[in-house]
Structure formats: C-alpha cells, structure tokens
Design a protein around this motif. Structure first.
Motif, PDB file in Angstrom:
ATOM      1  N   UNK A 123       0.838  -1.200   0.000  1.00 11.81           N
ATOM      2  CA  UNK A 123       0.000   0.000   0.000  1.00 11.81           C
ATOM      3  C   UNK A 123       0.875   1.254   0.000  1.00 11.81           C
ATOM      4  N   UNK A 124       2.017   1.184   0.650  1.00 12.63           N
ATOM      5  CA  UNK A 124       2.955   2.313   0.586  1.00 12.63           C
ATOM      6  C   UNK A 124       3.435   2.546  -0.845  1.00 12.63           C
ATOM      7  N   UNK A 125       3.556   1.480  -1.640  1.00 17.89           N
ATOM      8  CA  UNK A 125       3.900   1.663  -3.055  1.00 17.89           C
ATOM      9  C   UNK A 125       2.844   2.520  -3.745  1.00 17.89           C
ATOM     10  N   UNK A 126       1.571   2.275  -3.438  1.00 23.93           N
ATOM     11  CA  UNK A 126       0.498   3.096  -3.997  1.00 23.93           C
ATOM     12  C   UNK A 126       0.631   4.549  -3.548  1.00 23.93           C
ATOM     13  N   UNK A 127       0.902   4.734  -2.263  1.00 26.01           N
ATOM     14  CA  UNK A 127       1.024   6.090  -1.722  1.00 26.01           C
ATOM     15  C   UNK A 127       2.170   6.838  -2.397  1.00 26.01           C
ATOM     16  N   UNK A 128       3.257   6.116  -2.688  1.00 25.19           N
ATOM     17  CA  UNK A 128       4.415   6.738  -3.329  1.00 25.19           C
ATOM     18  C   UNK A 128       4.221   6.909  -4.834  1.00 25.19           C
ATOM     19  N   UNK A 134       7.633  -3.346 -16.012  1.00 24.75           N
ATOM     20  CA  UNK A 134       7.589  -4.718 -16.519  1.00 24.75           C
ATOM     21  C   UNK A 134       6.700  -5.570 -15.628  1.00 24.75           C
ATOM     22  N   UNK A 135       6.379  -6.771 -16.118  1.00 29.23           N
ATOM     23  CA  UNK A 135       5.618  -7.712 -15.310  1.00 29.23           C
ATOM     24  C   UNK A 135       6.378  -8.097 -14.050  1.00 29.23           C
ATOM     25  N   UNK A 136       7.683  -8.232 -14.149  1.00 24.92           N
ATOM     26  CA  UNK A 136       8.470  -8.551 -12.958  1.00 24.92           C
ATOM     27  C   UNK A 136       8.329  -7.460 -11.905  1.00 24.92           C
ATOM     28  N   UNK A 137       8.265  -6.209 -12.330  1.00 23.81           N
ATOM     29  CA  UNK A 137       8.052  -5.107 -11.385  1.00 23.81           C
ATOM     30  C   UNK A 137       6.674  -5.222 -10.738  1.00 23.81           C
ATOM     31  N   UNK A 138       5.657  -5.469 -11.562  1.00 20.00           N
ATOM     32  CA  UNK A 138       4.299  -5.554 -11.036  1.00 20.00           C
ATOM     33  C   UNK A 138       4.141  -6.745 -10.101  1.00 20.00           C
ATOM     34  N   UNK A 139       4.844  -7.838 -10.371  1.00 20.73           N
ATOM     35  CA  UNK A 139       4.756  -9.012  -9.504  1.00 20.73           C
ATOM     36  C   UNK A 139       5.160  -8.686  -8.072  1.00 20.73           C
TER      37      UNK A 139
END
Length: 316
Positions: A123-128, A134-139
C-alpha cells in the motif's frame, strides 16, 4: 503446514464480540471474499474475518483522501499495532476489536503475520505513486498486496497430514493471490485510472499501443482487446499453477479457495469475452452466480475440474 485444533474454540465474550465485529465488516465490504469463507468451520471463518478486517483497514488508508504524508503516518501506526499483536501485547480488554480478534487468531493458528507487513509495504507503493515498467516489477507489488494474503490464509487453512508436495503450498498460495490480483487490475483499469493509478506494465501498454494508461481516450490504432487477452492468458497461467494448492487442503478449506478463485475466474471469462466492458464500468457477478460457484466449490466439482481447464498457452 498442518494445524491441529483440540476441540471447538470457545472465545470469551469480549473476544467473541471482536470476531462478530470483524465478521460484520467482512460481510458488508468483502463482496467476493465473504462467499468463500462461509464454507469454513466457525473458528477458521472467524480467523479469516479478522485477517480481512485488518487488511481492509490497511487498504482503506491507502485508498482514502488523506494527504500522502498522513497516509504514511497512519500506515506506520498500523504497523506498530501489528508489532503489538505479534509480541503478545494485545489482550481481550483492548478497545480495538480488530486487534483483539487478530491476536486471538494468531494464538490459535500459525498465521505468518509478516505477510501483513508486506501488505503495508504494498500500500505504501500506492502512496508513493509507484509505476511498473515490466511484469516482474508488477509481480513485486502483487505479491505484497495479494500473494501475502494467500500465505496468511494458508496459515488458517493448514494442509492435510501427508499431503504430497505440501512444502510448496505457500508458493502456490502466493501464486493464486497473484492471479486474483491481476484479475482485479483488469477489472478496475478505468476506476484506477480515474484515481491516477495505472498498474498494467508500461511495456505491455506500449506493445499494444495503449499509451500510458486509461484516464482518457485510447490512442488511435491501439489494440486494447489484444492487451486484455494477453493479460488474461497470463492470469490463467497463474490460476493453473496456484490451483495445485487445492488437493493439499481439507475439504472445506479447499471449497473456500475454489469458491473465491472460481468467482474471479468467471470474472476473467467475462472480461475475455468483452474486453471493452472494463472501460465502461466495473465488471461483476450477480449474487446468485457467486452462490452457485460456492456450492460447486463445496461439492468438489470445481476442485476436480479446475486444474484441467485453464491454460492453453502462456503469454510470450
């Protein structure tokens, strides 16, 4: 991971009240999750409701209207509460019913509470305002916000004694969480775009000419249907891998997982048939269809049929 519970759990009145609160939150807010956990025995259903209520609190902070700095403070305060639960500092007289219920569940079941730290990280990723190239990043994000929930749930479900390959159960639970989250991402592309978020990998968007997201009209010549079908194949591959968990679970836990996953598979089917529907609004299943999926899960029909069905080819 085999869980043995000796005799029926008889919570004290304050703990029972805390569970009742969490079950009410789950029933009101978990449109798909609640259908699955109805199939569990009471003590597991209560523990899953406690996990959901805590997770919902974390998600609500991330999705709320607070300024980013305030969100970070609230999320770190929630992490501090998790530390108190983890260290046994929450008792039945605490005034936070979610903390009371989760603390009791953690005493009853080997729940890997570090998974809730991962959820907070996600959730902190969303806040930032994280962007996924890439798909690897999203994973990485999906494992935090959904794979971790799969592993937490496995702590409640346990595996059957002597289940073949049970050492890989956390891996399969994690993968099934990724499948559910990717389905969510496809379902919510318009809603997320309106909130300033794009989750699908940038290189996938570029491959199908879809620009940098879905907040406005798609670029001329874009192949949105091709993008959706590509991501659907990826999700089906994840489902097929994650469904290897089902034979390791007892009948009612397997039915719960089959029901929850089955609802999302049907959502995926609808999205595949009409990709542009996700640009018009949220795709959902009517209640009677969710109930039908739950009954199939309890009867074992989906559990036996699921693994044979999904993947024809993986995305390249």
């Amino acid at each position: 991971m085999t869980v043995t519970v000796e005799g029926p759990h008889q919570p004290s009145a304050p703990v029972q009240a805390a569970y009742s609160y969490c079950e009410a939150v789950t029933g009101q807010q978990a449109r798909n999750f609640a259908y699955g956990i109805r199939l569990l025995p009471a003590e597991k259903r209560q523990a899953m409701s406690a996990l959901y209520a805590f997770s919902r609190r974390v998600d609500d902070i991330g999705d709320g209207t607070l300024a980013p700095g305030e969100k970070k403070e609230r999320l770190e305060a929630t992490r501090d509460l998790l530390d108190r639960i983890r260290s046994g500092k929450i008792d039945e007289d605490d005034t936070d019913p979610v903390a009371v219920a989760l603390a009791d569940s953690a005493r009853r079941f080997p729940i890997p509470l570090d998974g809730l730290d991962e959820l907070i990280d996600g959730v902190l990723m969303d806040v930032h305002g994280a962007v996924y190239e890439t798909w690897d990043d999203l994973k990485v994000y999906c494992r935090c916000v959904a794979g971790a929930i799969g592993r937490l749930s496995l702590g409640v479900f346990g595996t059957q004694p002597g289940a073949h390959g049970a050492d890989r159960a956390p891996e399969y639970a994690d993968t099934l969480g990724l499948a559910l989250q990717l389905t969510n991402i496809l379902r919510d592309v318009r809603e997320d775009a309106e909130n300033g978020r794009t989750y699908l990998p940038a290189d996938d968007l570029a491959k199908f000419g879809c620009g940098d997201g879905f907040a406005g009209p798609l670029p001329e010549g874009s192949d949105f249907a091709g993008l959706v079908h590509f991501e659907v194949r990826r999700a089906r591959a994840l489902f097929a891998e994650g469904y290897r968990l089902l034979p390791m679970l007892d009948r009612r836990s397997g039915a719960c997982v089959a029901a929850m996953a089955g609802i999302y598979r049907r959502l995926l089917d609808r999205i595949e048939r009409d990709p542009e529907a996700v640009l018009r609004g949220r795709v959902s299943l009517p209640g009677h269809e969710k109930a039908y999926v739950a009954v199939r899960g309890l009867s074992g029909l989906d559990t036996r049929h699921i693994a044979r069905r999904d993947v024809r080819r993986r995305p390249r």
